[in-house]
Design a protein around this motif. Sequence first.
Motif, short mmCIF file in Angstrom:
data_model
loop_
_atom_site.label_atom_id
_atom_site.label_comp_id
_atom_site.label_asym_id
_atom_site.label_seq_id
_atom_site.Cartn_x
_atom_site.Cartn_y
_atom_site.Cartn_z
N GLN A 108 1.08 -1.63 0.38
CA GLN A 108 0.29 0.21 0.16
C GLN A 108 0.81 1.31 -0.28
OE1 GLN A 108 -3.32 -1.10 -0.85
NE2 GLN A 108 -3.91 0.32 0.63
N VAL A 109 1.83 1.23 0.96
CA VAL A 109 2.80 2.35 1.04
C VAL A 109 3.80 2.50 -0.17
CG1 VAL A 109 4.89 3.83 2.22
CG2 VAL A 109 2.45 1.86 3.75
N LEU A 110 3.96 1.34 -0.94
CA LEU A 110 5.25 1.74 -1.97
C LEU A 110 4.02 2.07 -3.32
CD1 LEU A 110 6.98 -1.94 -2.50
CD2 LEU A 110 7.82 0.13 -2.62
N ASN A 111 2.95 1.61 -3.40
CA ASN A 111 1.69 2.11 -3.98
C ASN A 111 2.37 3.81 -4.40
OD1 ASN A 111 1.33 -0.16 -4.85
ND2 ASN A 111 -0.34 -0.70 -4.32
N LEU A 112 1.99 4.41 -2.90
CA LEU A 112 1.91 5.65 -2.76
C LEU A 112 3.26 6.17 -3.81
CD1 LEU A 112 1.41 6.07 0.88
CD2 LEU A 112 -0.66 6.71 -1.14
N TYR A 113 4.21 5.78 -3.63
CA TYR A 113 5.56 5.59 -4.47
C TYR A 113 5.69 6.01 -5.78
CZ TYR A 113 7.78 6.33 0.20
OH TYR A 113 8.04 6.61 1.43
N ARG A 114 4.95 4.49 -5.90
CA ARG A 114 5.05 4.21 -7.72
C ARG A 114 4.09 4.62 -8.28
NH1 ARG A 114 5.61 -2.04 -6.38
NH2 ARG A 114 3.54 -1.70 -5.28
N SER A 115 2.86 5.81 -7.80
CA SER A 115 1.56 6.47 -8.33
C SER A 115 2.08 7.64 -8.81
CB SER A 115 0.73 6.34 -7.21
OG SER A 115 0.59 6.97 -6.33
N GLY A 116 3.78 8.56 -7.86
CA GLY A 116 3.37 9.57 -7.70
C GLY A 116 2.94 10.29 -6.37
N THR A 117 2.41 10.03 -5.96
CA THR A 117 1.90 10.15 -4.55
C THR A 117 2.53 11.26 -3.49
OG1 THR A 117 -0.36 9.10 -4.41
CG2 THR A 117 0.17 10.37 -2.64
N ILE A 118 3.72 10.20 -3.55
CA ILE A 118 5.01 10.85 -3.14
C ILE A 118 6.14 10.83 -3.80
CG2 ILE A 118 6.83 10.11 -1.24
CD1 ILE A 118 4.22 9.05 0.01
N LYS A 119 6.73 12.08 -4.55
CA LYS A 119 7.50 12.12 -5.24
C LYS A 119 9.68 11.40 -5.07
CE LYS A 119 5.10 14.57 -7.56
NZ LYS A 119 4.06 14.29 -8.30
N VAL A 120 9.30 10.96 -5.67
CA VAL A 120 10.70 9.84 -5.50
C VAL A 120 11.55 10.30 -6.92
CG1 VAL A 120 9.96 8.02 -4.42
CG2 VAL A 120 10.04 7.69 -7.52
N LYS A 121 12.87 10.18 -6.91
CA LYS A 121 14.23 10.59 -7.58
C LYS A 121 14.38 9.95 -8.84
CE LYS A 121 17.30 11.76 -3.54
NZ LYS A 121 18.27 10.95 -2.88
#
Length: 121
Positions: A108-121
């Motif tokens: 569930q948390v990874l989905n936030l990162y993969r979806s762009g909800t949380i921006k990653v490098k």
Amino acid sequence: MTELENFYFTKDEPIKGCLLALRDIILSQNKDITAAWKYGMPFFCYRGKMFCYLWVHKTLHQPYVGIVEGKRIEHPDLIQEKRARMKIMLLDANTDLPVEKVTYILQQVLNLYRSGTIKVK
């Protein structure tokens, strides 16, 4: 031994075994998750962005997974306590780990990162 390795191996059983198992579960979730030593504790990053960490609760003496963006996830096993952003999942080191539940929350948390909800490098 590095500080990261030392964290695990200075713990007594069954907490040590629980934390090592959690480390393996977290790292197996995605090839872009890496282990790091930050703020004096084992952190796990997704593409360089802090994702979760492992620790032992000070008063309950139970291991837990801390979810950095926990406030964005609703799950009955996640506890906010006095944290503004993070939530934790306490685990009983004397019983089998709820692997499916831990995996579900991590995904569930990874989905936030993969979806762009949380921006990653």
